[in-house]
Scaffold this active site. Sequence first.
Site, short mmCIF file in Angstrom:
data_model
loop_
_atom_site.label_atom_id
_atom_site.label_comp_id
_atom_site.label_asym_id
_atom_site.label_seq_id
_atom_site.Cartn_x
_atom_site.Cartn_y
_atom_site.Cartn_z
N ARG A 5 -10.41 -1.39 10.55
CA ARG A 5 -9.47 -1.22 9.45
C ARG A 5 -8.30 -0.40 9.99
O ARG A 5 -8.51 0.70 10.51
CB ARG A 5 -10.14 -0.51 8.27
CG ARG A 5 -11.20 -1.36 7.59
CD ARG A 5 -11.80 -0.65 6.39
NE ARG A 5 -12.54 0.53 6.78
CZ ARG A 5 -13.00 1.43 5.91
NH1 ARG A 5 -12.75 1.29 4.64
NH2 ARG A 5 -13.69 2.48 6.33
N PHE A 43 -8.91 20.78 -11.68
CA PHE A 43 -9.32 19.44 -11.27
C PHE A 43 -8.30 18.81 -10.32
O PHE A 43 -8.67 18.16 -9.33
CB PHE A 43 -9.49 18.56 -12.52
CG PHE A 43 -9.73 17.11 -12.23
CD1 PHE A 43 -10.98 16.65 -11.86
CD2 PHE A 43 -8.69 16.19 -12.32
CE1 PHE A 43 -11.20 15.31 -11.58
CE2 PHE A 43 -8.89 14.85 -12.06
CZ PHE A 43 -10.16 14.40 -11.68
N TYR A 98 1.24 0.57 0.46
CA TYR A 98 -0.22 0.46 0.48
C TYR A 98 -0.85 1.71 -0.15
O TYR A 98 -1.75 1.61 -1.00
CB TYR A 98 -0.74 0.29 1.91
CG TYR A 98 -2.25 0.37 1.98
CD1 TYR A 98 -3.03 -0.70 1.56
CD2 TYR A 98 -2.89 1.53 2.42
CE1 TYR A 98 -4.42 -0.62 1.58
CE2 TYR A 98 -4.27 1.62 2.45
CZ TYR A 98 -5.04 0.55 2.03
OH TYR A 98 -6.40 0.64 2.03
N ARG A 136 -7.26 11.68 8.86
CA ARG A 136 -8.57 12.25 9.23
C ARG A 136 -9.56 11.17 9.65
O ARG A 136 -10.38 11.37 10.55
CB ARG A 136 -9.12 13.03 8.04
CG ARG A 136 -10.47 13.70 8.28
CD ARG A 136 -11.12 14.05 6.96
NE ARG A 136 -11.38 12.84 6.17
CZ ARG A 136 -11.60 12.84 4.87
NH1 ARG A 136 -11.58 13.96 4.18
NH2 ARG A 136 -11.84 11.70 4.23
#
Length: 412
Positions: free
Chosen positions: A225, A285, A168, A212
């Site tokens: 969920r 980044f 997933y 988290r």
Amino acid sequence: MGSLGAVLKHPDDFFPLMKLKRAMKHAEKQIPPEPHWGFCYSMLHKVSRSFALVIQQLDTNLRNAVCIFYLVLRALDTVEDDTSIATDVKVPILIAFHRHIYDQEWHFACGEKDYKVLMDQFHHVSTAFLELGESFQEAIEDITKRMGAGMAKFILKEVETVEDYDEYCHYVAGLVGLGLSKLFHASGTEDLLSDDLSNSMGLFLQKTNIIRDYLEDINEIPKSRMFWPRQIWSKYVIKLEDLKYEENSEKAVQCLNDMVTNALIHVEDCLIYMAALRDPAIFRFCAIPQVMAIGTLALCYNNIEVFRGVVKMRRGLTAKVIDQTKTIADVYGAFFDFSCILKSKVNMNDPNAEKTRSRLNAIQKTCRDSGLLNERKSYVVKSSPRYNSTLIVMLIIILSVIFAYLSAKRPN
């Protein structure tokens, strides 16, 4: 800018916070004049200010491609996340989403607040997408197609095993890592790094977010969920939602620590990936979110507050990460420091203590073996403050007076 109390407690945060505030204001002004690009960058600031900030340093062509890639996947994620959409409606949209990005007429009403605006006016994203270079378009289409199919699969399937969990996370985040690697390569600035390393970059971030966001996800209306794998949580409670109840606090923390330990397995791959990057802008980044992730895990580990409310790094520390993450030495230093904090929280009575310490030891060895730990300044481990708290207060007062004066002098 962060609460005054937090700044007084951590006076070294003050100047990074000021720099972050200034950088965000500057980024908000860098909105292109074209309506479709203006919409895309304005929306990016609304759905993720931190992401909008870190992409500013990228080359224009790559920045535009990453912006559209992010918004396309945000839109796809909005469809997946909307629990009010019937499965027989949601699944076909997810599977066909890679075709919708070519259709300037397509839109779909779902999501809330800014995400609803994104979905209602998706034609702006499609218009911008069609202006990207062909290699960028191909990479974005490929990842969107694979991600949509994977999301559709897990709409109909529970996350039962750790293998399901990894699968997933691959679909919703590992593929993001693969896509970014393709975009970096298409820009001509980086070699194409391996799928395994790219996948780990995404999995580490996604697993951190899943850990988290336990409470937010489990309390989702109209339907929870549930992304924590049954193979892990069933060792501690009968139902996943039982972890949030006070009477299960001890088991909840043990389960949480098990989840954090699972996430740590990806760190060494992430360090290898970042060490291979050549372009400084692309490096920053990629590196800033990874440092934020290990910092968040250090905060979450052994912390019952994960099941009570929102747990996140203080804004001042976030500002320091953004300001001071510039080289691979900074990354090794941050991962070493945060792993030290994490290791200090390991209770040897925890069922996974040995496994946790083993993974942390491996991370610390990688950081030490780099030979770069002495080349960075630690901003994580507690040290004597460089600035006197009284001086900080006086400076804040002076800046406030100056700001008020300038505001009063400004013509209506």
